[in-house]
Design an enzyme around this catalytic site. Structure first.
Site, PDB file in Angstrom:
ATOM      1  N   GLU A   1       0.904   6.094  20.889  1.00 27.87           N
ATOM      2  CA  GLU A   1       0.282   6.208  19.558  1.00 27.87           C
ATOM      3  C   GLU A   1       1.393   6.286  18.509  1.00 27.87           C
ATOM      4  O   GLU A   1       2.318   7.079  18.664  1.00 27.87           O
ATOM      5  CB  GLU A   1      -0.574   7.481  19.522  1.00 27.87           C
TER       6      GLU A   1
ATOM      7  N   ARG B   1      -5.278  14.801   8.617  1.00 29.82           N
ATOM      8  CA  ARG B   1      -4.407  13.841   9.318  1.00 29.82           C
ATOM      9  C   ARG B   1      -3.687  14.469  10.509  1.00 29.82           C
ATOM     10  O   ARG B   1      -3.134  13.769  11.344  1.00 29.82           O
ATOM     11  CB  ARG B   1      -3.397  13.230   8.356  1.00 29.82           C
TER      12      ARG B   1
ATOM     13  N   ASP C   1     -12.457   6.435  23.494  1.00 29.32           N
ATOM     14  CA  ASP C   1     -13.124   6.096  24.758  1.00 29.32           C
ATOM     15  C   ASP C   1     -12.607   4.783  25.321  1.00 29.32           C
ATOM     16  O   ASP C   1     -12.442   4.637  26.534  1.00 29.32           O
ATOM     17  CB  ASP C   1     -14.642   6.014  24.564  1.00 29.32           C
TER      18      ASP C   1
ATOM     19  N   ARG D   1       0.834  -1.207   0.000  1.00 22.59           N
ATOM     20  CA  ARG D   1       0.000   0.000   0.000  1.00 22.59           C
ATOM     21  C   ARG D   1       0.872   1.263   0.000  1.00 22.59           C
ATOM     22  O   ARG D   1       1.688   1.446   0.918  1.00 22.59           O
ATOM     23  CB  ARG D   1      -0.842  -0.045   1.283  1.00 22.59           C
TER      24      ARG D   1
ATOM     25  N   HIS E   1      -8.272   9.725  13.314  1.00 21.08           N
ATOM     26  CA  HIS E   1      -8.767  11.062  13.010  1.00 21.08           C
ATOM     27  C   HIS E   1     -10.238  11.275  13.359  1.00 21.08           C
ATOM     28  O   HIS E   1     -10.701  12.401  13.336  1.00 21.08           O
ATOM     29  CB  HIS E   1      -8.500  11.364  11.531  1.00 21.08           C
TER      30      HIS E   1
ATOM     31  N   ASN F   1      -1.347   1.903  16.429  1.00 23.67           N
ATOM     32  CA  ASN F   1      -1.482   2.748  15.251  1.00 23.67           C
ATOM     33  C   ASN F   1      -2.931   2.588  14.802  1.00 23.67           C
ATOM     34  O   ASN F   1      -3.270   1.627  14.120  1.00 23.67           O
ATOM     35  CB  ASN F   1      -0.526   2.308  14.139  1.00 23.67           C
TER      36      ASN F   1
HETATM   37  C1  DQA Z   1      -1.201   6.261   9.499  1.00 21.81           C
HETATM   38  C2  DQA Z   1      -1.635   7.679   9.117  1.00 21.81           C
HETATM   39  C3  DQA Z   1      -3.144   7.761   8.934  1.00 21.81           C
HETATM   40  O1  DQA Z   1      -3.525   9.069   8.562  1.00 21.81           O
HETATM   41  C4  DQA Z   1      -3.594   6.814   7.844  1.00 21.81           C
HETATM   42  O2  DQA Z   1      -4.992   6.812   7.750  1.00 21.81           O
HETATM   43  C5  DQA Z   1      -3.055   5.428   8.003  1.00 21.81           C
HETATM   44  C6  DQA Z   1      -1.703   5.233   8.509  1.00 21.81           C
HETATM   45  C7  DQA Z   1       0.320   6.134   9.598  1.00 21.81           C
HETATM   46  O3  DQA Z   1       0.769   5.135  10.159  1.00 21.81           O
HETATM   47  O4  DQA Z   1       1.055   6.970   9.076  1.00 21.81           O
HETATM   48  O5  DQA Z   1      -3.704   4.455   7.624  1.00 21.81           O
HETATM   49  O6  DQA Z   1      -1.722   5.977  10.787  1.00 21.81           O
END
Ligand code: DQA
Length: 138
Positions: A92, A105, A81, A12, A74, A68
Site C-alpha cells: 500500500e 486519513r 475484500d 492537484r 479510508h 495507492n
Molecule cells: C493519498 C492519501 C489519501 O488520503 C487521499 O485521499 C489521496 C492520496 C496519498 O497518496 O497520499 O487521494 O492516498
C-alpha cells in the site's frame, strides 16, 4: 494501481502531492521494472468497481500489487475484500504522510489486506514499493 484523483497528480494540491504527473511516475516505474526484469501493468481509475475488477484481473495474471487506493483507502471494504480475496503480496502506497493530516486519513481499512505499506515519501514511495515487492517475490 492508483485510485481516484491520482490522474490529476502534478496539478492537484501540488504542495501535498508534488509536481510530478502520473504519466511521469508511470514512465519512471516502467524503466525501473525493466531494470528489475519484471513486467508492469499500470492502472488508474476514479471508480471503485473498476479498481475491484483490476484487483481481480491482477489475481488472475500478476504476481503482486502496488496500490495507492487514494480516498478509498479510508472506507472501501470492497477494495479491501478484493485484495484479501486476490491473496497477492501487496504494498500500500501513499504519497503524503496520511498520519500527519486530517484524522480520517490515519485509518486505512485496506491495510490489513496488504503485506506492508509506505507513506509520506512522495512519489518515490512507488519505486520503493516495487523494489520491495520484487524482493519479496524473489
Ligand atoms: C493519498 C492519501 C489519501 O488520503 C487521499 O485521499 C489521496 C492520496 C496519498 O497518496 O497520499 O487521494 O492516498
Amino acid at each position: 494501481m492508483n485510485g481516484p484523483n491520482l490522474d490529476r497528480l502534478g496539478t492537484r494540491e501540488r504542495e501535498i502531492y508534488g509536481a510530478e504527473s502520473l504519466g511521469d511516475v508511470e514512465s519512471r516505474l516502467r524503466e525501473l521494472a525493466g531494470d528489475l526484469g519484471v513486467d508492469l501493468v499500470f492502472f488508474q481509475s476514479n471508480s471503485e468497481g473498476d479498481l475491484v475488477d483490476a484487483i481481480w484481473d491482477a489475481a488472475d495474471g500478476c504476481d503482486g500489487i502496488v496500490i495507492n487506493p487514494a480516498a478509498y483507502t479510508h472506507y472501501s471494504i470492497a477494495v479491501r475484500d478484493a485484495l484479501s480475496g486476490a491473496g497477492l503480496p501487496t504494498v500500500e502506497v501513499h504519497i503524503s504522510n496520511v498520519h500527519d493530516r486530517e484524522e480520517f486519513r490515519s485509518r486505512s481499512v485496506v491495510a490489513p489486506a496488504c503485506t506492508g505499506g509506505i507513506w509520506g515519501l512522495g512519489t518515490a514511495g512507488y519505486d520503493l514499493a516495487l523494489r520491495a515487492l520484487v524482493q519479496m517475490l524473489a
